[in-house]
Design a protein around this motif. Structure first.
Motif, PDB file in Angstrom:
ATOM      1  N   LYS A 139      -1.479   2.289  -8.455  1.00  0.00           N
ATOM      2  CA  LYS A 139      -1.425   3.728  -8.741  1.00  0.00           C
ATOM      3  C   LYS A 139      -0.655   4.484  -7.664  1.00  0.00           C
ATOM      4  O   LYS A 139      -0.105   5.557  -7.915  1.00  0.00           O
ATOM      5  N   LYS A 140      -0.621   3.933  -6.457  1.00  0.00           N
ATOM      6  CA  LYS A 140       0.068   4.590  -5.340  1.00  0.00           C
ATOM      7  C   LYS A 140       1.585   4.471  -5.442  1.00  0.00           C
ATOM      8  O   LYS A 140       2.304   5.177  -4.747  1.00  0.00           O
ATOM      9  N   LEU A 141       2.071   3.556  -6.294  1.00  0.00           N
ATOM     10  CA  LEU A 141       3.515   3.393  -6.424  1.00  0.00           C
ATOM     11  C   LEU A 141       4.177   4.674  -6.921  1.00  0.00           C
ATOM     12  O   LEU A 141       5.263   5.041  -6.461  1.00  0.00           O
ATOM     13  N   ASP A 142       3.526   5.363  -7.862  1.00  0.00           N
ATOM     14  CA  ASP A 142       4.115   6.569  -8.452  1.00  0.00           C
ATOM     15  C   ASP A 142       4.319   7.671  -7.429  1.00  0.00           C
ATOM     16  O   ASP A 142       5.268   8.455  -7.527  1.00  0.00           O
ATOM     17  N   THR A 143       3.433   7.754  -6.442  1.00  0.00           N
ATOM     18  CA  THR A 143       3.501   8.866  -5.477  1.00  0.00           C
ATOM     19  C   THR A 143       4.190   8.482  -4.172  1.00  0.00           C
ATOM     20  O   THR A 143       4.325   9.319  -3.284  1.00  0.00           O
ATOM     21  N   ALA A 144       4.621   7.238  -4.036  1.00  0.00           N
ATOM     22  CA  ALA A 144       5.322   6.811  -2.810  1.00  0.00           C
ATOM     23  C   ALA A 144       6.621   7.589  -2.661  1.00  0.00           C
ATOM     24  O   ALA A 144       7.324   7.854  -3.642  1.00  0.00           O
ATOM     25  N   THR A 145       6.948   7.951  -1.432  1.00  0.00           N
ATOM     26  CA  THR A 145       8.099   8.821  -1.193  1.00  0.00           C
ATOM     27  C   THR A 145       9.272   8.121  -0.516  1.00  0.00           C
ATOM     28  O   THR A 145      10.338   8.714  -0.368  1.00  0.00           O
ATOM     29  N   ASP A 146       9.081   6.873  -0.089  1.00  0.00           N
ATOM     30  CA  ASP A 146      10.201   6.155   0.512  1.00  0.00           C
ATOM     31  C   ASP A 146      10.014   4.648   0.354  1.00  0.00           C
ATOM     32  O   ASP A 146       8.938   4.175  -0.052  1.00  0.00           O
ATOM     33  N   ILE A 147      11.055   3.907   0.671  1.00  0.00           N
ATOM     34  CA  ILE A 147      11.059   2.461   0.470  1.00  0.00           C
ATOM     35  C   ILE A 147      10.034   1.773   1.363  1.00  0.00           C
ATOM     36  O   ILE A 147       9.343   0.834   0.933  1.00  0.00           O
ATOM     37  N   GLN A 148       9.905   2.240   2.590  1.00  0.00           N
ATOM     38  CA  GLN A 148       8.953   1.618   3.506  1.00  0.00           C
ATOM     39  C   GLN A 148       7.531   1.707   2.973  1.00  0.00           C
ATOM     40  O   GLN A 148       6.754   0.743   3.059  1.00  0.00           O
ATOM     41  N   GLU A 149       7.177   2.859   2.413  1.00  0.00           N
ATOM     42  CA  GLU A 149       5.846   3.027   1.834  1.00  0.00           C
ATOM     43  C   GLU A 149       5.669   2.092   0.644  1.00  0.00           C
ATOM     44  O   GLU A 149       4.601   1.475   0.474  1.00  0.00           O
ATOM     45  N   LEU A 150       6.703   1.963  -0.181  1.00  0.00           N
ATOM     46  CA  LEU A 150       6.644   1.046  -1.323  1.00  0.00           C
ATOM     47  C   LEU A 150       6.399  -0.384  -0.873  1.00  0.00           C
ATOM     48  O   LEU A 150       5.581  -1.104  -1.449  1.00  0.00           O
ATOM     49  N   MET A 151       7.113  -0.797   0.172  1.00  0.00           N
ATOM     50  CA  MET A 151       6.977  -2.171   0.645  1.00  0.00           C
ATOM     51  C   MET A 151       5.573  -2.434   1.191  1.00  0.00           C
ATOM     52  O   MET A 151       5.035  -3.535   1.059  1.00  0.00           O
ATOM     53  N   GLY A 152       4.972  -1.421   1.806  1.00  0.00           N
ATOM     54  CA  GLY A 152       3.605  -1.564   2.297  1.00  0.00           C
ATOM     55  C   GLY A 152       2.624  -1.752   1.156  1.00  0.00           C
ATOM     56  O   GLY A 152       1.722  -2.605   1.223  1.00  0.00           O
ATOM     57  N   ILE A 153       2.792  -0.974   0.081  1.00  0.00           N
ATOM     58  CA  ILE A 153       1.934  -1.112  -1.095  1.00  0.00           C
ATOM     59  C   ILE A 153       2.126  -2.494  -1.719  1.00  0.00           C
ATOM     60  O   ILE A 153       1.151  -3.172  -2.074  1.00  0.00           O
ATOM     61  N   GLU A 154       3.381  -2.906  -1.840  1.00  0.00           N
ATOM     62  CA  GLU A 154       3.683  -4.212  -2.424  1.00  0.00           C
ATOM     63  C   GLU A 154       3.039  -5.339  -1.629  1.00  0.00           C
ATOM     64  O   GLU A 154       2.500  -6.295  -2.198  1.00  0.00           O
ATOM     65  N   GLY A 155       3.063  -5.235  -0.308  1.00  0.00           N
ATOM     66  CA  GLY A 155       2.460  -6.257   0.531  1.00  0.00           C
ATOM     67  C   GLY A 155       0.960  -6.386   0.308  1.00  0.00           C
ATOM     68  O   GLY A 155       0.430  -7.503   0.243  1.00  0.00           O
ATOM     69  N   ARG A 156       0.276  -5.254   0.178  1.00  0.00           N
ATOM     70  CA  ARG A 156      -1.172  -5.295  -0.057  1.00  0.00           C
ATOM     71  C   ARG A 156      -1.486  -5.843  -1.446  1.00  0.00           C
ATOM     72  O   ARG A 156      -2.434  -6.623  -1.621  1.00  0.00           O
ATOM     73  N   ILE A 157      -0.691  -5.454  -2.443  1.00  0.00           N
ATOM     74  CA  ILE A 157      -0.896  -5.962  -3.798  1.00  0.00           C
ATOM     75  C   ILE A 157      -0.731  -7.473  -3.834  1.00  0.00           C
ATOM     76  O   ILE A 157      -1.559  -8.201  -4.399  1.00  0.00           O
ATOM     77  N   ARG A 158       0.322  -7.944  -3.184  1.00  0.00           N
ATOM     78  CA  ARG A 158       0.587  -9.387  -3.222  1.00  0.00           C
ATOM     79  C   ARG A 158      -0.493 -10.164  -2.477  1.00  0.00           C
ATOM     80  O   ARG A 158      -0.831 -11.298  -2.846  1.00  0.00           O
ATOM     81  N   GLN A 159      -1.075  -9.584  -1.452  1.00  0.00           N
ATOM     82  CA  GLN A 159      -2.158 -10.249  -0.723  1.00  0.00           C
ATOM     83  C   GLN A 159      -3.368 -10.447  -1.649  1.00  0.00           C
ATOM     84  O   GLN A 159      -3.950 -11.540  -1.710  1.00  0.00           O
ATOM     85  N   TYR A 160      -3.760  -9.399  -2.368  1.00  0.00           N
ATOM     86  CA  TYR A 160      -4.864  -9.521  -3.330  1.00  0.00           C
ATOM     87  C   TYR A 160      -4.518 -10.549  -4.408  1.00  0.00           C
ATOM     88  O   TYR A 160      -5.359 -11.365  -4.817  1.00  0.00           O
ATOM     89  N   TYR A 161      -3.283 -10.480  -4.863  1.00  0.00           N
ATOM     90  CA  TYR A 161      -2.832 -11.364  -5.940  1.00  0.00           C
ATOM     91  C   TYR A 161      -2.930 -12.827  -5.526  1.00  0.00           C
ATOM     92  O   TYR A 161      -3.515 -13.651  -6.245  1.00  0.00           O
ATOM     93  N   TYR A 162      -2.387 -13.163  -4.371  1.00  0.00           N
ATOM     94  CA  TYR A 162      -2.426 -14.561  -3.934  1.00  0.00           C
ATOM     95  C   TYR A 162      -3.853 -15.002  -3.603  1.00  0.00           C
ATOM     96  O   TYR A 162      -4.211 -16.167  -3.811  1.00  0.00           O
ATOM     97  N   GLN A 163      -4.680 -14.100  -3.109  1.00  0.00           N
ATOM     98  CA  GLN A 163      -6.072 -14.460  -2.841  1.00  0.00           C
ATOM     99  C   GLN A 163      -6.794 -14.843  -4.131  1.00  0.00           C
ATOM    100  O   GLN A 163      -7.683 -15.708  -4.123  1.00  0.00           O
ATOM    101  N   SER A 164      -6.394 -14.232  -5.247  1.00  0.00           N
ATOM    102  CA  SER A 164      -7.039 -14.555  -6.528  1.00  0.00           C
ATOM    103  C   SER A 164      -6.750 -15.988  -6.957  1.00  0.00           C
ATOM    104  O   SER A 164      -7.488 -16.556  -7.767  1.00  0.00           O
ATOM    105  N   PHE A 165      -5.701 -16.606  -6.396  1.00  0.00           N
ATOM    106  CA  PHE A 165      -5.388 -17.991  -6.732  1.00  0.00           C
ATOM    107  C   PHE A 165      -6.532 -18.926  -6.337  1.00  0.00           C
ATOM    108  O   PHE A 165      -6.698 -19.989  -6.934  1.00  0.00           O
ATOM    109  N   ASN A 166      -7.297 -18.523  -5.322  1.00  0.00           N
ATOM    110  CA  ASN A 166      -8.434 -19.356  -4.902  1.00  0.00           C
ATOM    111  C   ASN A 166      -9.485 -19.468  -6.003  1.00  0.00           C
ATOM    112  O   ASN A 166     -10.282 -20.413  -6.012  1.00  0.00           O
TER     113      ASN A 166
END
Length: 327
Positions: A139-166
Motif C-alpha cells: 500500500k505504501k508504493l502508491d504514496t512513495a515520492t522517490d526511487i530510494q523510498e520505493l527500493m526500501g519498500i521493495e526490500g521489506r516486501i521481498r524479505q517477507y516473501y522469501y521468509q514465506s518459502f520456509n
C-alpha cells in the motif's frame, strides 16, 4: 527450433559456413545450425575466435558467458539492427523526468508484488501472515515520492516473501537472509542462478526491439550493466523463476545433492544446472491464451510484449500497464 543452447563442458567453438561446431575435451563434435539458435549459454571454459563472433552477429545470436560457479560474466551482443533514435530519445526523457520515472518504477514493483502474492496465496493456510504483511507494505508504493523510498519498500516486501518459502518448501531448504554475491546456502544459490537466467532472457528480448537496455527507471542506470533488464526482470522473477524453484524443490527435481560447497559459497553443480535449466526452458515455452491478442503466447514472449508496451508508453500511444498474470 533450438532457440537457446547451453554448453557446460570445456572445449572449442568453431565456425564452418553457417554452422557452429562445438568440440569438447575429447574432440567429440556437435553441430548447431546458426539459424536455429537465438542464444548460446556457455558455462565451461570455451575457446572461440572472431570468425565465430562475426557469424553470431550476422544471425543476431547472443552469447552469454558464465564462470565456473554459474555466475554471469557478460554477454556478446550483436550489432542492434532494430534501432529507433526517436524511441531512445523518448525513453531517456522518461528517465530524466522524475515524475515519469517514478510512475514506471512503481508499475514494475506493483507487477512484482502481484506475482509474489500469487505464488504464496496458493499456500494460504501457511502463508496468511506473510500475505498480510506484504499487502500492508504494498500500500505504501502508491504514496512513495522517490526511487530510494520505493527500493526500501521493495526490500521489506521481498524479505517477507522469501521468509514465506520456509512454510512452502517441502525439503530442508531454509531461507534466513538473501545473500547474492557468493550465495551461502542452497536456496540462495537457486534464486541467484534463476534470476541470472531471467536477466539474460529479458536482455535478449529487449534486443529484439528498439529499446536501449542501459536506460532504466527502478534501477539506477550505470556503467557495465544492462539495467533495463533488471527493471523488467522484477515482473518475471516471481512469475517464472520462483515458481520454477518451488516446483523443482517440492517435486524433488533439485535436492541437496545438486549443490557444491566451496569456502562458504554454495552453487549448483553441473547436474543441478542442467536440471534447473530444463525446467526453466519448459516454463518459458509454456503458452497462455492472451486476453487481448486472442491467441496463445509463451512466457518468453510475454517478456517481449512488455518491451512493446514500454515503447508505446514512451512515444505517447498508450499508457504503460504492467503484466499481472490472470491465469
Amino acid at each position: 527450433m533450438l532457440r537457446d543452447h547451453y554448453i557446460f563442458s570445456n572445449g572449442r567453438l568453431k565456425r564452418k559456413d553457417n554452422t557452429i561446431y562445438f568440440f569438447d575435451e575429447n574432440e567429440t563434435k556437435k553441430s548447431l545450425p546458426v539459424h536455429q539458435v537465438d542464444n548460446l549459454y556457455v558455462f565451461g571454459e570455451v575457446d572461440l575466435n572472431s570468425s565465430l563472433l562475426n557469424l553470431l552477429s550476422q544471425h543476431s545470436v547472443h552469447l552469454h558467458i558464465f564462470n565456473y560457479y554459474g555466475f554471469y560474466a557478460g554477454t556478446f551482443c550483436p550489432r542492434n539492427k532494430k534501432v529507433s533514435g526517436f524511441t531512445v530519445v523518448q525513453q531517456s526523457a522518461h528517465y530524466l523526468d522524475a515524475t515519469k520515472r517514478l510512475y514506471l518504477a512503481k508499475m514494475f514493483l506493483q507487477s512484482a508484488v502481484h506475482h509474489m502474492l500469487r505464488n504464496i496465496r496458493r499456500y494460504k493456510e501457511k502463508t496468511e501472515e506473510y500475505v498480510r504483511q506484504i499487502e500492508l507494505e504494498a500500500k505504501k508504493l502508491d504514496t512513495a515520492t522517490d526511487i530510494q523510498e520505493l527500493m526500501g519498500i521493495e526490500g521489506r516486501i521481498r524479505q517477507y516473501y522469501y521468509q514465506s518459502f520456509n512454510e512452502i518448501l517441502k525439503q530442508d531448504f531454509i531461507f534466513e537472509k538473501r545473500t547474492k554475491q557468493s550465495p551461502q546456502d542452497p536456496l540462495n544459490a537457486l534464486i541467484s542462478f534463476g534470476n541470472t537466467l531471467c536477466y539474460t532472457t529479458v536482455l535478449s528480448e529487449i534486443y529484439k526491439t528498439p529499446l536501449d537496455p542501459t536506460v532504466s527507471f527502478l534501477h539506477e542506470p550505470s556503467t557495465k550493466r544492462f539495467s533495463l533488464s533488471l527493471d523488467l526482470a522484477e515482473i518475471f522473477k516471481p512469475l517464472i523463476v520462483d515458481s520454477v524453484i518451488i516446483a523443482c524443490i517440492n517435486n524433488r527435481v533439485i535436492t541437496p545433492k545438486h549443490f557444491d560447497y566451496l569456502e562458504g559459497m554454495v552453487f549448483l553443480n553441473e547436474e543441478g544446472k542442467k536440471k534447473f535449466i530444463r525446467e526453466w526452458e519448459t516454463k518459458l515455452a509454456t503458452s497462455i491464451q492472451h486476453r487481448q491478442l486472442k491467441r496463445k503466447v509463451s512466457y518468453r514472449y510475454f517478456m517481449r510484449l512488455e518491451c512493446y508496451k514500454l515503447i508505446k508508453h514512451f512515444i505517447g500511444d498508450e499508457r504503460y500497464k504492467p503484466l499481472k498474470a490472470w491465469w
